[in-house]
Design a protein around this motif. Structure first.
Motif, mmCIF file in Angstrom:
data_model
loop_
_atom_site.group_PDB
_atom_site.id
_atom_site.type_symbol
_atom_site.label_atom_id
_atom_site.label_comp_id
_atom_site.label_asym_id
_atom_site.label_seq_id
_atom_site.Cartn_x
_atom_site.Cartn_y
_atom_site.Cartn_z
ATOM 1 N N GLN A 142 79.965 6.918 40.534
ATOM 2 C CA GLN A 142 79.070 5.772 40.671
ATOM 3 C C GLN A 142 79.833 4.446 40.687
ATOM 4 N N THR A 143 80.933 4.382 39.968
ATOM 5 C CA THR A 143 81.706 3.138 39.877
ATOM 6 C C THR A 143 82.892 3.108 40.840
ATOM 7 N N HIS A 169 81.558 3.583 46.511
ATOM 8 C CA HIS A 169 80.149 3.547 46.120
ATOM 9 C C HIS A 169 79.720 2.123 45.797
ATOM 10 N N GLU A 170 80.554 1.389 45.088
ATOM 11 C CA GLU A 170 80.238 0.005 44.740
ATOM 12 C C GLU A 170 80.117 -0.879 45.983
ATOM 13 N N SER A 212 76.720 -0.127 47.663
ATOM 14 C CA SER A 212 75.498 -0.387 46.890
ATOM 15 C C SER A 212 74.648 -1.546 47.410
ATOM 16 N N GLN A 222 70.777 -0.977 48.644
ATOM 17 C CA GLN A 222 69.652 -1.656 48.014
ATOM 18 C C GLN A 222 68.753 -2.329 49.039
ATOM 19 N N TYR A 281 76.958 1.537 33.723
ATOM 20 C CA TYR A 281 76.485 2.718 34.455
ATOM 21 C C TYR A 281 76.235 3.883 33.511
#
Length: 129
Positions: free
Chosen positions: A65-66, A70-71, A74, A78, A117
């Motif tokens: 996730q971090t 992925h960052e 994001s 969104q 997270y």
């Protein structure tokens, strides 16, 4: 282990953009340590997608996730998503090769993003499992 089935509703007209970005995320995730499975599917419902994310353990999932890929994706995700529902799932013993869900404590010395997270995506284990 950490396994999530994400239900992702995309805004109308953004499906092609989402599929392109999901293909990029899929490719970038394949080399991650501890990744057991990571796939996207279309639903029969227009604009609804599923993503199955399975990682060896909870902290490996948080590392995904971090991750830089992925960052960086994001903010785009969104804008495309009308909604997302993250459903924690657990393997049925003898009917899956994956280990059971195993939440873990935040690692010592974790950075601020990892800590955020870790709290945001805390593993949800159903009482009846």
């Amino acid at each position: 282990m950490a396994t999530i089935l994400a239900h992702i509703q995309i805004h109308p007209g953004m499906e092609a953009d989402f599929e392109k970005l999901s293909a990029e995320l899929y490719a970038a995730t394949q080399g991650e340590d501890g990744k057991l499975d990571y796939q996207y599917w279309r639903s029969q419902t227009p604009g609804l997608y599923y993503c199955l994310l399975a990682f060896a353990d909870f902290n490996t999932f948080i590392a995904h996730q971090t991750s830089p890929h992925h960052e960086s994706a994001s903010p785009q995700l969104q804008k495309m998503m009308a909604s997302i529902n993250l459903e924690w799932v657990d393997p049925v013993t003898g009917a899956s090769s994956f280990p059971a869900t195993n939440p873990q404590a935040l690692p010592d010395g974790a950075d601020e993003l990892t800590a955020q997270y870790h709290q945001l995506f805390a593993a949800q284990i159903a009482d009846w499992w």
